[in-house]
Motif scaffolding. Structure first.
Motif, PDB file in Angstrom:
ATOM      1  N   TYR A   1       0.973  -1.094  -0.106  1.00 20.31           N
ATOM      2  CA  TYR A   1      -0.057   0.044  -0.166  1.00 20.31           C
ATOM      3  C   TYR A   1       0.916   1.277   0.096  1.00 20.31           C
ATOM      4  CZ  TYR A   1      -4.583  -2.195   0.589  1.00 20.31           C
ATOM      5  OH  TYR A   1      -5.609  -2.811   0.474  1.00 20.31           O
ATOM      6  N   PHE A   2       2.220   1.313   0.780  1.00 21.31           N
ATOM      7  CA  PHE A   2       2.824   2.235   0.761  1.00 21.31           C
ATOM      8  C   PHE A   2       3.368   2.905  -0.730  1.00 21.31           C
ATOM      9  CE2 PHE A   2       6.504   5.005   2.168  1.00 21.31           C
ATOM     10  CZ  PHE A   2       5.848   5.523   3.297  1.00 21.31           C
ATOM     11  N   GLU A   3       3.566   1.868  -1.299  1.00 22.10           N
ATOM     12  CA  GLU A   3       3.995   2.266  -2.779  1.00 22.10           C
ATOM     13  C   GLU A   3       2.793   2.522  -3.612  1.00 22.10           C
ATOM     14  OE1 GLU A   3       6.420  -1.053  -4.369  1.00 22.10           O
ATOM     15  OE2 GLU A   3       8.043  -0.927  -2.577  1.00 22.10           O
ATOM     16  N   LYS A   4       1.835   1.868  -3.490  1.00 15.41           N
ATOM     17  CA  LYS A   4       0.637   1.867  -4.347  1.00 15.41           C
ATOM     18  C   LYS A   4       0.080   3.298  -4.386  1.00 15.41           C
ATOM     19  CE  LYS A   4      -4.262   0.675  -5.022  1.00 15.41           C
ATOM     20  NZ  LYS A   4      -5.129  -0.431  -4.925  1.00 15.41           N
ATOM     21  N   PHE A   5       0.375   3.969  -2.871  1.00 16.40           N
ATOM     22  CA  PHE A   5      -0.369   5.198  -2.834  1.00 16.40           C
ATOM     23  C   PHE A   5       0.743   6.363  -3.110  1.00 16.40           C
ATOM     24  CE2 PHE A   5      -3.182   3.508   0.844  1.00 16.40           C
ATOM     25  CZ  PHE A   5      -4.207   3.194  -0.294  1.00 16.40           C
ATOM     26  N   GLY A   6       1.837   6.047  -3.559  1.00 15.87           N
ATOM     27  CA  GLY A   6       3.107   6.742  -3.900  1.00 15.87           C
ATOM     28  C   GLY A   6       3.730   7.593  -2.840  1.00 15.87           C
ATOM     29  N   LEU A   7       3.679   6.988  -1.593  1.00 11.30           N
ATOM     30  CA  LEU A   7       4.255   7.553  -0.263  1.00 11.30           C
ATOM     31  C   LEU A   7       5.856   7.354  -0.085  1.00 11.30           C
ATOM     32  CD1 LEU A   7       1.551   6.402   2.061  1.00 11.30           C
ATOM     33  CD2 LEU A   7       1.532   8.592   1.085  1.00 11.30           C
ATOM     34  N   ASP A   8       6.541   6.624  -1.167  1.00  7.57           N
ATOM     35  CA  ASP A   8       7.850   6.351  -1.292  1.00  7.57           C
ATOM     36  C   ASP A   8       8.641   7.285  -1.979  1.00  7.57           C
ATOM     37  OD1 ASP A   8       6.598   5.399  -3.651  1.00  7.57           O
ATOM     38  OD2 ASP A   8       7.950   3.608  -3.802  1.00  7.57           O
ATOM     39  N   SER A   9       7.907   8.209  -2.826  1.00  8.24           N
ATOM     40  CA  SER A   9       8.930   9.082  -3.740  1.00  8.24           C
ATOM     41  C   SER A   9       9.825  10.100  -2.896  1.00  8.24           C
ATOM     42  CB  SER A   9       7.910   9.712  -4.529  1.00  8.24           C
ATOM     43  OG  SER A   9       6.707   8.928  -5.189  1.00  8.24           O
ATOM     44  N   GLY A  10       9.610  10.683  -1.899  1.00 10.14           N
ATOM     45  CA  GLY A  10      10.600  11.546  -1.452  1.00 10.14           C
ATOM     46  C   GLY A  10      10.131  12.902  -1.878  1.00 10.14           C
ATOM     47  N   THR A  11      10.658  14.058  -1.057  1.00 11.21           N
ATOM     48  CA  THR A  11      10.473  15.400  -1.809  1.00 11.21           C
ATOM     49  C   THR A  11      11.462  16.293  -1.749  1.00 11.21           C
ATOM     50  OG1 THR A  11       9.865  16.179   0.546  1.00 11.21           O
ATOM     51  CG2 THR A  11       8.044  15.288  -0.707  1.00 11.21           C
ATOM     52  N   VAL A  12      11.498  17.173  -2.660  1.00  9.97           N
ATOM     53  CA  VAL A  12      12.784  18.277  -2.495  1.00  9.97           C
ATOM     54  C   VAL A  12      12.131  19.471  -2.383  1.00  9.97           C
ATOM     55  CG1 VAL A  12      14.559  19.322  -4.115  1.00  9.97           C
ATOM     56  CG2 VAL A  12      13.986  16.727  -4.285  1.00  9.97           C
ATOM     57  N   SER A  13      12.616  20.572  -1.354  1.00 12.82           N
ATOM     58  CA  SER A  13      12.408  21.681  -1.155  1.00 12.82           C
ATOM     59  C   SER A  13      13.606  22.509  -1.171  1.00 12.82           C
ATOM     60  CB  SER A  13      11.761  21.837   0.286  1.00 12.82           C
ATOM     61  OG  SER A  13      12.488  21.335   1.529  1.00 12.82           O
ATOM     62  N   GLU A  14      13.481  23.783  -1.542  1.00 12.94           N
ATOM     63  CA  GLU A  14      14.788  24.780  -1.331  1.00 12.94           C
ATOM     64  C   GLU A  14      14.736  25.334  -0.044  1.00 12.94           C
ATOM     65  OE1 GLU A  14      16.383  25.347  -3.978  1.00 12.94           O
ATOM     66  OE2 GLU A  14      15.170  24.194  -5.385  1.00 12.94           O
ATOM     67  N   THR A  15      15.961  25.574   0.498  1.00 12.56           N
ATOM     68  CA  THR A  15      16.215  26.102   1.893  1.00 12.56           C
ATOM     69  C   THR A  15      17.327  27.502   1.775  1.00 12.56           C
ATOM     70  OG1 THR A  15      18.289  24.984   2.354  1.00 12.56           O
ATOM     71  CG2 THR A  15      16.297  23.680   2.824  1.00 12.56           C
ATOM     72  N   ALA A  16      17.242  28.000   2.756  1.00 14.33           N
ATOM     73  CA  ALA A  16      18.196  29.190   2.539  1.00 14.33           C
ATOM     74  C   ALA A  16      19.658  29.111   2.198  1.00 14.33           C
ATOM     75  CB  ALA A  16      18.258  29.826   3.933  1.00 14.33           C
ATOM     76  N   ASP A  17      19.981  27.756   2.424  1.00 15.47           N
ATOM     77  CA  ASP A  17      21.421  27.398   2.095  1.00 15.47           C
ATOM     78  C   ASP A  17      21.647  26.422   0.944  1.00 15.47           C
ATOM     79  OD1 ASP A  17      22.413  28.669   4.435  1.00 15.47           O
ATOM     80  OD2 ASP A  17      21.644  27.090   5.651  1.00 15.47           O
ATOM     81  N   GLY A  18      20.310  26.143   0.364  1.00 11.95           N
ATOM     82  CA  GLY A  18      20.360  25.279  -0.960  1.00 11.95           C
ATOM     83  C   GLY A  18      19.054  24.344  -0.889  1.00 11.95           C
ATOM     84  N   TRP A  19      19.441  23.116  -0.880  1.00 13.97           N
ATOM     85  CA  TRP A  19      18.102  22.237  -1.039  1.00 13.97           C
ATOM     86  C   TRP A  19      18.089  21.107   0.099  1.00 13.97           C
ATOM     87  CZ3 TRP A  19      20.033  17.211  -1.617  1.00 13.97           C
ATOM     88  CH2 TRP A  19      21.310  17.162  -2.070  1.00 13.97           C
ATOM     89  N   LEU A  20      16.906  20.675   0.244  1.00 11.19           N
ATOM     90  CA  LEU A  20      16.795  19.356   1.266  1.00 11.19           C
ATOM     91  C   LEU A  20      15.887  18.462   0.563  1.00 11.19           C
ATOM     92  CD1 LEU A  20      16.452  18.673   4.337  1.00 11.19           C
ATOM     93  CD2 LEU A  20      14.310  19.299   4.163  1.00 11.19           C
ATOM     94  N   VAL A  21      16.315  16.902   0.556  1.00 11.99           N
ATOM     95  CA  VAL A  21      15.659  15.945   0.168  1.00 11.99           C
ATOM     96  C   VAL A  21      15.201  15.382   1.313  1.00 11.99           C
ATOM     97  CG1 VAL A  21      16.045  13.661  -0.959  1.00 11.99           C
ATOM     98  CG2 VAL A  21      16.752  15.650  -2.027  1.00 11.99           C
ATOM     99  N   ARG A  22      13.966  14.777   1.357  1.00  9.32           N
ATOM    100  CA  ARG A  22      13.333  14.357   2.622  1.00  9.32           C
ATOM    101  C   ARG A  22      12.573  13.229   1.999  1.00  9.32           C
ATOM    102  NH1 ARG A  22       8.639  14.309   5.777  1.00  9.32           N
ATOM    103  NH2 ARG A  22       9.044  14.640   7.723  1.00  9.32           N
ATOM    104  N   PHE A  23      12.571  11.840   2.930  1.00 11.10           N
ATOM    105  CA  PHE A  23      11.797  11.014   3.118  1.00 11.10           C
ATOM    106  C   PHE A  23      11.159  10.640   4.227  1.00 11.10           C
ATOM    107  CE2 PHE A  23      14.424  10.298  -0.831  1.00 11.10           C
ATOM    108  CZ  PHE A  23      13.757   9.620  -1.681  1.00 11.10           C
ATOM    109  N   GLU A  24       9.897  10.232   4.306  1.00 17.92           N
ATOM    110  CA  GLU A  24       9.223   9.944   5.612  1.00 17.92           C
ATOM    111  C   GLU A  24       8.626   8.525   5.248  1.00 17.92           C
ATOM    112  OE1 GLU A  24       5.999  11.332   9.045  1.00 17.92           O
ATOM    113  OE2 GLU A  24       6.855  12.540   7.684  1.00 17.92           O
ATOM    114  N   ARG A  25       8.787   7.500   6.283  1.00 21.63           N
ATOM    115  CA  ARG A  25       8.305   6.200   5.830  1.00 21.63           C
ATOM    116  C   ARG A  25       7.903   5.506   7.221  1.00 21.63           C
ATOM    117  NH1 ARG A  25       9.072   2.102   0.980  1.00 21.63           N
ATOM    118  NH2 ARG A  25       7.845   0.307   2.132  1.00 21.63           N
TER     119      ARG A  25
END
Length: 297
Positions: A158-182
């Protein structure tokens, strides 16, 4: 059976459709009468006041109790209740559980929905409710409830079916942040032991990073922070210098096990590095989930 995960007014909504071979009146008894409900639901309904605003008290018999309030009622078509809502919380913050029954030939269509806040718990809820609804169908059919469900495998599917395993990228003051929650399927202590190795003395600040915390695509530097079994952080290297930090955090999750949050920071403009990080950590976390499924519960 059809399962979907959507977002309505900023809140995740799990929807499960199931066709049953029994009329709504028979299924209604299974979901609203305590003696039937307690045969398939993991909590016993010690109190169930079947009226709008009525109080429901669930108890698992092992020290955990849960209060709920009936929010919608239209026998034998609609039964809904809110849970996890202390008095100081608004109704909008509560988890909402809803059963809707529609006649369909000699049987009926059951549409189950749950509204909640923790998006990364969706696989836990979906797998848990699939087990419950399978048990409910067995009870209504007059069949024994089959034990030994492969819940970890179901959860991760289900975790994969719902696309929860993709991770996110956000911009920060110093560069970028890749984040995964599982959401993981084992407690933090077992996850930590798997990652560090049972014979290992454990990682130390300034020392090398255990290989299981790394990815070949993200060269590891030295450990910068560690707190077993909850935290490990280290520098990662690029072009002979520090590119940023990788941080593994384990905390309490749903009843399936620990919650993992993995982040990697990097300098601005290095788009290739962050794309590499997204792909590398998605693959590494999927392998961790697979390894955890092989451990005894």
């Amino acid at each position: 059976m059809k399962e979907t995960l959507t977002t309505v007014e900023g809140r995740p909504v799990l929807r499960i459709e199931r066709r049953l071979s029994h009329p709504p009146e028979k299924v209604w008894r299974a979901i609203t009468e305590p003696e039937h409900l307690s045969r398939w639901y993991p909590f016993t309904a010690t109190e169930l006041d079947l009226c709008l605003g009525g109080r429901i008290r669930f108890d698992d018999g092992r020290g955990t109790a849960m209060d709920a309030v009936v929010t919608e009622l239209d026998p034998p078509r609609l039964f809904a209740f809110s849970t996890n809502a202390p008095a100081e919380m608004s109704r909008e913050s509560a988890d909402l559980v809803r059963f809707e029954l529609s006649p369909e030939g000699a049987g009926c269509l059951l549409v189950f929905t749950q509204v909640f806040d923790d998006r990364y718990a969706a696989a836990s809820y979906a797998s848990g409710w699939q087990v419950c609804l399978d048990a409910m169908e067995a009870v209504v059919d007059g069949r024994p409830v089959e034990p030994g469900y492969p819940v970890a495998e179901l959860h991760d599917a289900y975790f994969e079916k719902f696309g929860l395993d993709s991770g996110t990228v956000s911009e920060t003051a110093d560069g970028w942040l890749v984040r995964f929650e599982r959401q993981l399927t084992q407690p933090a202590e077992k996850v930590w032991t798997l990652l560090t190795g049972e014979e290992s003395a454990g990682p130390e600040v300034g020392g090398p990073v255990p290989q299981s915390f790394t990815s070949a695509k993200v060269p590891a530097g030295a450990v910068t922070s560690v707190k077993a079994p909850a935290l490990l952080e280290y520098e990662w290297r690029t072009g002979g210098h520090t590119g940023g930090r990788v941080r593994w955090e384990l905390s309490s999750g749903t009843g399936h096990g620990a919650r993992l949050v993995l982040t990697q920071t990097g300098p601005g403009g290095h788009r290739a590095d962050r794309s590499t990080a997204l792909a590398a950590w998605r693959k590494r976390i999927a392998r961790l989930a697979e390894d955890l499924r092989g451990l005894p519960r």
